[in-house]
Scaffold this motif. Sequence first.
Motif, PDB file in Angstrom:
ATOM      1  N   LEU A 111      -0.943  -3.050   4.780  1.00  0.00           N
ATOM      2  CA  LEU A 111      -2.049  -2.819   5.701  1.00  0.00           C
ATOM      3  C   LEU A 111      -1.567  -1.898   6.814  1.00  0.00           C
ATOM      4  CD1 LEU A 111      -3.164  -6.553   6.164  1.00  0.00           C
ATOM      5  CD2 LEU A 111      -4.072  -4.928   4.499  1.00  0.00           C
ATOM      6  N   LEU A 112      -2.398  -0.958   7.220  1.00  0.00           N
ATOM      7  CA  LEU A 112      -2.071  -0.047   8.309  1.00  0.00           C
ATOM      8  C   LEU A 112      -3.090  -0.183   9.428  1.00  0.00           C
ATOM      9  CD1 LEU A 112      -1.198   3.273   6.424  1.00  0.00           C
ATOM     10  CD2 LEU A 112       0.402   1.793   7.637  1.00  0.00           C
ATOM     11  N   PRO A 157      -6.388  -1.392   4.247  1.00  0.00           N
ATOM     12  CA  PRO A 157      -5.534  -1.842   3.144  1.00  0.00           C
ATOM     13  C   PRO A 157      -5.128  -0.676   2.252  1.00  0.00           C
ATOM     14  CG  PRO A 157      -7.814  -2.428   2.699  1.00  0.00           C
ATOM     15  CD  PRO A 157      -7.792  -1.812   4.067  1.00  0.00           C
ATOM     16  N   ILE A 158      -3.851  -0.628   1.893  1.00  0.00           N
ATOM     17  CA  ILE A 158      -3.329   0.368   0.963  1.00  0.00           C
ATOM     18  C   ILE A 158      -2.903  -0.390  -0.287  1.00  0.00           C
ATOM     19  CG2 ILE A 158      -1.695   2.246   0.611  1.00  0.00           C
ATOM     20  CD1 ILE A 158      -3.555   2.752   2.930  1.00  0.00           C
ATOM     21  N   GLN A 159      -3.774  -0.453  -1.261  1.00  0.00           N
ATOM     22  CA  GLN A 159      -3.508  -1.294  -2.426  1.00  0.00           C
ATOM     23  C   GLN A 159      -2.420  -0.707  -3.319  1.00  0.00           C
ATOM     24  OE1 GLN A 159      -8.120  -2.413  -2.764  1.00  0.00           O
ATOM     25  NE2 GLN A 159      -6.846  -3.384  -4.304  1.00  0.00           N
ATOM     26  N   VAL A 163       1.128   0.436  13.114  1.00  0.00           N
ATOM     27  CA  VAL A 163       1.653  -0.863  12.698  1.00  0.00           C
ATOM     28  C   VAL A 163       1.490  -1.000  11.192  1.00  0.00           C
ATOM     29  CG1 VAL A 163       1.448  -3.367  12.945  1.00  0.00           C
ATOM     30  CG2 VAL A 163       1.070  -1.877  14.923  1.00  0.00           C
ATOM     31  N   LEU A 164       2.584  -1.331  10.516  1.00  0.00           N
ATOM     32  CA  LEU A 164       2.559  -1.551   9.064  1.00  0.00           C
ATOM     33  C   LEU A 164       2.742  -3.034   8.789  1.00  0.00           C
ATOM     34  CD1 LEU A 164       2.583  -0.530   6.108  1.00  0.00           C
ATOM     35  CD2 LEU A 164       5.069  -0.258   6.336  1.00  0.00           C
ATOM     36  N   LEU A 165       1.797  -3.621   8.051  1.00  0.00           N
ATOM     37  CA  LEU A 165       1.830  -5.035   7.707  1.00  0.00           C
ATOM     38  C   LEU A 165       1.890  -5.196   6.196  1.00  0.00           C
ATOM     39  CD1 LEU A 165      -1.063  -6.248  10.063  1.00  0.00           C
ATOM     40  CD2 LEU A 165       1.386  -6.281  10.565  1.00  0.00           C
TER      41      LEU A 165
END
Length: 212
Positions: free
Chosen positions: A138-139, A149-151, A109-111
Amino acid sequence: MRSTLLFLSLVAPLASRAQVFKNVEVGSYVLSTTPQVRQQGGLFLRNSEQLVVRDLAGKTATLTPQQVSSFRLDNKQFVSTGGFQLRGGFGDAYVSQAFAEQVDSGQVVLLRYRSVASNAPSRGNLGYGQGSAGSVYLLRQATTLVVTPIQASWTKGNRQFQAALRPYLASRPDLLQLLEARQLAPEQLPQVIHALNHNLPYQAAANGAAAK
C-alpha cells in the motif's frame, strides 16, 4: 530490572495457558484514545484485524485497528490503515480498517498488508506469513491517509501498475524513467520507495537493501 521481571512474570503464563498465545512477544502499542502514550505488553498479532494484548496489569484484550493506532512487534512497526479495495484473487473485498506493516516512511509511506483467504484455517501468527495469506503493498503520501493498493499480481508492464505508481514518483525523474521503461515491478517497491524517501540513487538503495 524489577519492572522487567514483573513484566516477564505476566507474559510467561500467557503462553502456557492457551495455544493462541504461543507466539506472544514483548512489544509496545499506542491506543487511538491516548496517542501520546506508548504502552508495553505481551502482543500477538492474530490477523490483520485483531491484536491480542496482555498489559502490565495482567489483563488480556483483543484490540482492533479502530482502537490501536500503531504498535511495535519483533522489530517491526505496524499502523492502522484502511479505506481501500482489493481486486482479483482477493475477492474484490473492501478493507475498511486493518493493521499493516510500515516498510518505509518519509515523503511516501510504504505499507505491507497481509490478507487471509476467507476459506483458509487460522493458524499461528498470520502477521508473519503463517497460514494461508497474501501480501499487498500500500502506498500513501505522508500528508494524507488515503492509500493506493499495489497488488502483487500486477507486472512491471501493466498499465494499471504504472498509473498507480506514477504520482508517487513525480519528484524523481530518474525513477519515473525506470517506470516508463518497464524496469520496475511491485516486488521492487521497498527499494524504490527507500531511494525516494532517502534521496538515494535507485541502484544504491537496491544494493543496500540486498546487503541487509
